[in-house]
Design an enzyme around this catalytic site. Sequence first.
Site: not given
Length: 361
Positions: A123, A190, A224, A248
């Site tokens: 972002y 991740k 995930d 987000d």
Amino acid sequence: MHKVTLIPGDGIGPEITEVARRCVEATGVKIQWDIVEAGDSAMEKYGTPLPDHVIESIKKNKVAWKGPITTPIGGGFRSVNVALRKKLGLYMCLRPYKYYPGVRSKFPGVDLVVIRENTEDLYAGIEFEQGKSVTKKLIDFVYQTTGNVIKEDSGISIKPISISASRRIVEAAFKYAIENKRKKVTAVHKANIMKFSDGLFLKVAREVAKSYQGKVEFEDRVVDNMCMQLIQKPQNYDVLVLPNLYGDIISDLCAGLVGGLGVAPGANIGDDYAVFEPTHGSAPKYRGMNKVNPTGMILSGVMMLRWLSEFEAADKLENAISSVIKEGKKVTYDFKPTPDDPTAVGTKEMGEAIIERLLKK
Ligand code: NAD
């Protein structure tokens, strides 16, 4: 007397802000509002959606409470919300997701806090458009320095994650946990795939966690897996700290767990300033219809009262909201089994029911 900058925003902003302001005032806490315009109406009046005097007012008062502001798609102005975060150094997005009995949710009992890093990650806005010569240069550079081939017809977004911003947000999460008597912080990432960005975030999170050992529990989850865990056993989680993009996405997932965007409050906070707001946007199609749920806006007022150390007033207002929701009579359409339920009341009427309950206790 507290001084607070009040930004009604646009779309449904002005109507929920008005109702929420009356609820906060009904607690008896004395606040002098500095009401300033940003968004559509400021654009019309001042030729900019974020006039300097809005920033000056927040800098002076240190605390702002805002309604949602529309971001026009393609053209028009860039997001006022992003500009506010940048100009005021609001690096933390704080969102509590709490289940209130009476809300339509399949997950009763959820009580989570999401702390999202606001300034970097994908972002950061560092983008290379497909077909531009600068993009080709970057593709060549990557090939020459790493041997990796990026397809020539690619667009590219850069994902910077720094030690300093990661440390700042993880520290903030632990401090929040301690101040609010929370037990556990979970870092979400991740790192198994993005070793040099998410991996760095995780490394820093582990380092910071060491200094809170024995005070607050720490663990980490791959993003995930986190999504699945939040759906299967949200009660196992407490405070989550995440880089910008995962923050987000997980925020909306958590909003879904507690009954939707209409009930979720939030705040953007930096070292010097704090801006409180609902999680949802300006829902332009409902503008001026006295229809939407004011809960997210009012609960962001509860967060603001706590920030101002008005704990008793905040508790009283939260209890009043909670009991109106639990009773399920004077609530907006989104609390009802179907959106066209004729027993739903309007934004104002729900606000009045909350004030009535507040004054009764
Ligand atoms: P939105 O949250 O405005 O609306 C999506 C849908 O959610 C609405 O159509 C409505 O069905 C429901 N909804 C939202 N708020 C509700 C409420 N209080 N009560 C009941 N139902 C509610 O999201 P969007 O349509 O993606 O965004 C509209 C505009 O708002 C965009 O310009 C976006 O950029 C902006 N936005 C602003 C903020 C902010 O100011 N912080 C946040 C998100 C989106």
